[in-house]
Motif scaffolding. Structure first.
Motif, PDB file in Angstrom:
ATOM      1  N   GLN A  33      -0.493   1.179 -12.402  1.00 56.75           N
ATOM      2  CA  GLN A  33      -1.774   1.799 -12.107  1.00 56.75           C
ATOM      3  C   GLN A  33      -2.290   2.626 -13.276  1.00 56.75           C
ATOM      4  N   SER A  34      -1.400   3.250 -14.005  1.00 56.88           N
ATOM      5  CA  SER A  34      -1.838   4.070 -15.134  1.00 56.88           C
ATOM      6  C   SER A  34      -2.519   3.232 -16.212  1.00 56.88           C
ATOM      7  N   ALA A  35      -2.059   1.995 -16.411  1.00 53.86           N
ATOM      8  CA  ALA A  35      -2.678   1.115 -17.401  1.00 53.86           C
ATOM      9  C   ALA A  35      -4.083   0.713 -16.964  1.00 53.86           C
ATOM     10  N   VAL A  36      -4.258   0.491 -15.661  1.00 60.24           N
ATOM     11  CA  VAL A  36      -5.575   0.152 -15.125  1.00 60.24           C
ATOM     12  C   VAL A  36      -6.536   1.322 -15.307  1.00 60.24           C
ATOM     13  N   SER A  37      -6.086   2.525 -14.973  1.00 61.85           N
ATOM     14  CA  SER A  37      -6.927   3.714 -15.131  1.00 61.85           C
ATOM     15  C   SER A  37      -7.303   3.935 -16.595  1.00 61.85           C
ATOM     16  N   HIS A  38      -6.341   3.738 -17.491  1.00 63.82           N
ATOM     17  CA  HIS A  38      -6.585   3.945 -18.915  1.00 63.82           C
ATOM     18  C   HIS A  38      -7.608   2.925 -19.432  1.00 63.82           C
ATOM     19  N   ALA A  39      -7.502   1.683 -18.996  1.00 68.18           N
ATOM     20  CA  ALA A  39      -8.432   0.643 -19.459  1.00 68.18           C
ATOM     21  C   ALA A  39      -9.855   0.938 -19.001  1.00 68.18           C
ATOM     22  N   ILE A  40     -10.027   1.398 -17.764  1.00 64.36           N
ATOM     23  CA  ILE A  40     -11.367   1.702 -17.266  1.00 64.36           C
ATOM     24  C   ILE A  40     -11.936   2.929 -17.979  1.00 64.36           C
TER      25      ILE A  40
END
Length: 329
Positions: A33-40
């Motif tokens: 989830q942290s990678a998804v948040s960082h990408a957005i």
């Protein structure tokens, strides 16, 4: 800064919008989830605007996010199509080919096209799925098949559709059934008369038309999963129902079935159901799949006199007319 946009960021953006949460998007994409948040966060910084309102329990698209979502989907669709074409440039003949076939479509016509495929590529193993109504489209969306032949018309930018022939359908019944006896005597049949007798209906096993019935005139229905069972139950005199004329033609000619006029189904009690040949836009079609498509399109487009040479029931397949499609026939 816009040159720094990546397809990965857009894919994550679309996944969040479709699943409704960062966690669900991460699960769909097999990411943390942290990678998804960082990408957005990076995407929003590069665009200079917020795509999601995070003030509530779940992220909600901002007006800017809603406006850009269709652009992101269009870019991903083009990229996936390009990737599929590139993969196909170096590929050889397929080992196998799965086709989802709506049983409303004339089997003799599909068989003739499959024969051409087999003669050209005898090493290719073919699997044909019987897929009533929306199930062919559903199988294509779930990638359980490469090609689908279906009469259901559900526009989807991820699916390329090409028109095939129209198939004539009509209400039929056993000659010994009360409706058959009335039809033989020339008595008019009203909507109330239809409702007094069991209607044999083919169900849609997919969720695409779940909970909906079309062209069902009787409150008393027997539900079946395929045309062959429906055909057998109608011949047994249990009830009446709509069948494609190519399937009922011999029984009508030899007196095992009779047509019953149903004005609700159109002139002469007939409906004309279209058939579409479909494949996913991001799925590269190999040589065998292309050979089948070419044969089927060519045979479907032949004048009736030429088509008749391919099978005894060809006259029941028409290539032009107004039509209606129903998922509860």
């Amino acid at each position: 800064m816009l040159d720094a946009l990546t397809l990965d960021q857009m894919r994550i953006f679309v996944a969040i919008a479709e699943t409704g949460s960062f966690r669900a998007a991460a699960a769909r994409l097999s990411r943390v989830q942290s990678a998804v948040s960082h990408a957005i966060a990076n995407l929003e910084a590069e665009l200079g605007l917020s795509l999601f309102d995070r003030s509530g329990h779940r992220p909600v698209l901002t007006p800017e996010g809603r406006s850009l979502l269709s652009d992101a989907r269009a870019i991903l669709l083009k990229a996936d199509t390009m990737r599929a074409r590139a993969r196909g440039l170096g590929e050889g003949v397929e080992l196998g080919l799965t086709i989802a076939l709506d049983p409303q479509f004339p089997l003799w016509l599909a068989g003739a096209a499959l024969r051409e495929l087999h003669e050209a590529y005898p090493s290719v193993a073919v699997r044909v799925l019987t897929a009533s109504l929306g199930e062919a489209v559903h199988a294509l969306r779930e990638r359980r098949c490469v090609l689908a032949i279906s009469g259901i018309d559900i526009p989807d930018p991820r699916i390329q559709r090409r028109s095939l022939a129209f198939v004539t359908r009509a209400a039929v019944v056993s000659p010994n059934h009360p409706l058959g006896l009335r039809a033989a005597a020339g008595d008019p049949i009203t909507a109330a008369d239809w409702a007094d007798h069991v209607q044999i209906v083919a169900e849609d096993p997919s969720p695409l038309t779940q909970g909906r019935d079309f062209n069902v005139l009787s409150p008393g229905t027997w539900r079946v999963g395929d045309n062959m069972t429906k055909h057998a139950l109608i011949r047994a005199g249990i009830g009446w129902g709509n069948l494609p004329l190519w399937l009922a033609e011999r029984d009508l000619a030899e007196g095992r079935l009779v047509r019953v006029p149903a004005a609700e189904f159109g002139p002469q009690g007939e409906t004309l159901t279209p058939a579409f040949l479909m494949h996913s836009t991001d799925e590269h079609l190999g040589p065998a799949a292309r050979a089948f498509c070419d044969a089927l399109l060519r045979m479907s487009d032949l004048p009736q006199g030429d088509v008749a040479g391919l099978g005894d029931q060809a006259a029941c397949c028409r290539t032009s007319a107004a039509w209606r499609f129903s998922s509860g026939e």
